[in-house]
Design a protein around this motif. Structure first.
Motif, PDB file in Angstrom:
ATOM      1  N   ASP A   1      -7.517  -3.667   2.534  1.00 34.26           N
ATOM      2  CA  ASP A   1      -6.357  -3.185   1.796  1.00 34.26           C
ATOM      3  C   ASP A   1      -5.118  -3.901   2.325  1.00 34.26           C
ATOM      4  O   ASP A   1      -5.182  -4.671   3.285  1.00 34.26           O
TER       5      ASP A   1
ATOM      6  N   ASN B   1      -2.269  -2.422  -3.347  1.00 28.42           N
ATOM      7  CA  ASN B   1      -3.532  -2.974  -2.854  1.00 28.42           C
ATOM      8  C   ASN B   1      -4.112  -4.062  -3.755  1.00 28.42           C
ATOM      9  O   ASN B   1      -5.324  -4.222  -3.884  1.00 28.42           O
TER      10      ASN B   1
ATOM     11  N   SER C   1       0.862  -1.174   0.000  1.00 33.16           N
ATOM     12  CA  SER C   1       0.000   0.000   0.000  1.00 33.16           C
ATOM     13  C   SER C   1       0.900   1.225   0.000  1.00 33.16           C
ATOM     14  O   SER C   1       2.130   1.100   0.036  1.00 33.16           O
TER      15      SER C   1
END
Length: 265
Positions: A255, A231, A30
């Motif tokens: 996520d 993600n 992420s």
């Protein structure tokens, strides 16, 4: 830094040999954090809403495409006849909002000199397209954006195509911009890029298409960069020579930051 390439001395190969597990590893990144998992799944993620159950991915819930071998090394220094240790997949077509873009398909294959094809890269921050592919993809994206009444604004280097947040609604998958699809071995195997992965926020007023022009005659025609990988759970199955990937984790209300180290149930 960790070497994760397709070599006998890479970290995935050494760990698999030392601990007798499958030659697999997965990553999930992420913008703020991420995780690399060596060995097989399942892979659990905590949901980001209330007390919803974990989201779990395994070999049945990932989409797979073959990993291709580039016969010529892409390293700065290599021995004659040494194949590339990087990871390549086969893109057959590109779509914008479900419409096929007319690209020179010969660029999508790796030739005998190791030129062309599609590479997965965490080194390149954004997806890079060969000049002619970049031209037709961005033209199609702009046309589809006009149809959606999205307001274009001045460029912000290194990005050429930027837009105002005005008239641009948000969705769980990011800004409601045209969807970019990489069609892999057949029409049923598609890597989708929604707004969360295609658009880069510049400030509170502007966001830009996070794809850059790689110029003419690059070594790889398409390089899927780190931002476009964010993600998504991406698994490299080295033993079976295949790449597994999820759709955007945002679609499952989670996520990469929420990877669950303690439970997969």
């Amino acid at each position: 830094m960790a070497g994760l390439g397709r070599t006998k001395i890479s970290l995935p190969t050494q760990l698999a040999s030392a601990f007798s597990f499958d030659r697999k590893f997965a990553f999930c990144f992420s913008s703020s954090n991420g995780v690399v998992i060596f060995g097989d799944g399942p892979y659990g993620f905590a949901a980001n809403v209330g007390s919803a159950p974990n989201v779990v991915y395994d070999s049945k819930s990932l989409t797979y495409t073959p990993l291709l071998i580039n016969p010529v090394s892409t390293a700065s220094a290599f021995s004659q006849g040494e194949p590339s240790a990087e990871y390549f997949i086969g893109v057959k077509a590109i779509k914008i909002d479900e419409k096929v873009v007319s690209v020179n398909t010969s660029l999508l294959s790796i030739d005998s000199n190791g030129v062309g094809g599609t590479k997965i890269s965490t080194v390149d921050p954004y997806t890079v397209l060969e000049a002619s592919i970049y031209k037709v993809v961005t033209e199609a994206f702009v046309k589809a954006s006009i149809a959606r009444n999205i307001t274009r604004v001045d460029s912000t280097p290194p990005f050429e195509f930027c837009y105002s947040f005005d008239n641009l609604p948000g969705t769980p998958l990011g800004a409601a911009v045209p969807t970019i699809e990489l069609v892999l071995q057949n029409e049923n195997v598609v890597w989708e890029m929604f707004g969360a992965n295609s658009m880069v926020n510049i400030n509170d007023e502007v966001l830009c298409l996070g794809i850059v022009n790689g110029g003419e005659n690059p070594r790889s025609s398409i390089v899927i960069g780190g931002y476009q990988l964010e993600n998504h759970l991406v698994q490299f199955d080295l033993a079976a020579s295949r790449l597994g990937f999820s759709s955007s984790l945002f679609a499952r209300k989670t996520d990469c930051f929420r990877f669950n180290f303690t439970s997969t149930a």
